[in-house]
Scaffold this motif. Structure first.
Motif, PDB file in Angstrom:
ATOM      1  N   TRP A  62      40.630   4.738 -19.336  1.00 17.92           N
ATOM      2  CA  TRP A  62      41.142   4.530 -17.973  1.00 17.92           C
ATOM      3  C   TRP A  62      40.199   3.724 -17.107  1.00 17.92           C
ATOM      4  O   TRP A  62      40.645   2.877 -16.329  1.00 17.92           O
ATOM      5  N   ASP A  63      38.901   3.978 -17.209  1.00 18.01           N
ATOM      6  CA  ASP A  63      37.933   3.254 -16.376  1.00 18.01           C
ATOM      7  C   ASP A  63      37.998   1.750 -16.650  1.00 18.01           C
ATOM      8  O   ASP A  63      38.004   0.942 -15.728  1.00 18.01           O
ATOM      9  N   CYS A  66      41.425   0.298 -15.319  1.00 17.90           N
ATOM     10  CA  CYS A  66      41.410   0.159 -13.850  1.00 17.90           C
ATOM     11  C   CYS A  66      40.489  -0.968 -13.409  1.00 17.90           C
ATOM     12  O   CYS A  66      40.839  -1.757 -12.520  1.00 17.90           O
ATOM     13  N   ARG A  67      39.319  -1.066 -14.027  1.00 20.02           N
ATOM     14  CA  ARG A  67      38.367  -2.124 -13.671  1.00 20.02           C
ATOM     15  C   ARG A  67      38.983  -3.505 -13.946  1.00 20.02           C
ATOM     16  O   ARG A  67      38.894  -4.413 -13.118  1.00 20.02           O
ATOM     17  N   LYS A  70      41.645  -4.423 -11.409  1.00 20.93           N
ATOM     18  CA  LYS A  70      41.016  -4.860 -10.157  1.00 20.93           C
ATOM     19  C   LYS A  70      40.485  -6.289 -10.291  1.00 20.93           C
ATOM     20  O   LYS A  70      40.597  -7.084  -9.360  1.00 20.93           O
TER      21      LYS A  70
END
Length: 88
Positions: A62-63, A66-67, A70
């Motif tokens: 997930w990290d 999401c990164r 962005k």
């Protein structure tokens, strides 16, 4: 930039829905598959990998997802991971 999220387990039709959306839009569209963000399980044996529940939320990075979303929203390029369904 507009981000549309389509949720569901593997094989639930997310890609089919995304393709239908892309067909209807007449703009530049990028499709980012959640399946590309499965955690690396190469340290496990093939039997252990095949026993994993890939529908569990903990199976996704997930990290990183999401990164990278962005970064895309900020106009940057990303190196999207490539997941192999053959080797898990």
């Amino acid at each position: 930039m507009l981000i549309i999220g389509i949720a569901g387990g593997s094989g639930s039709g997310k890609t089919t829905v995304a393709k239908k959306i892309v067909e209807r839009l007449h703009e530049h569209v990028a499709v980012i598959s959640q399946d590309s963000y499965y955690k690396d399980q190469s340290h496990l044996s093939m039997d252990e990998r095949q026993a994993l529940n890939f529908d569990h939320p903990d199976s996704i990075e997930w990290d990183l997802l999401c990164r990278q979303l962005k970064e895309l929203k900020g106009g940057k390029a990303i190196d999207q991971p490539v997941y192999s369904f053959i080797s898990c």
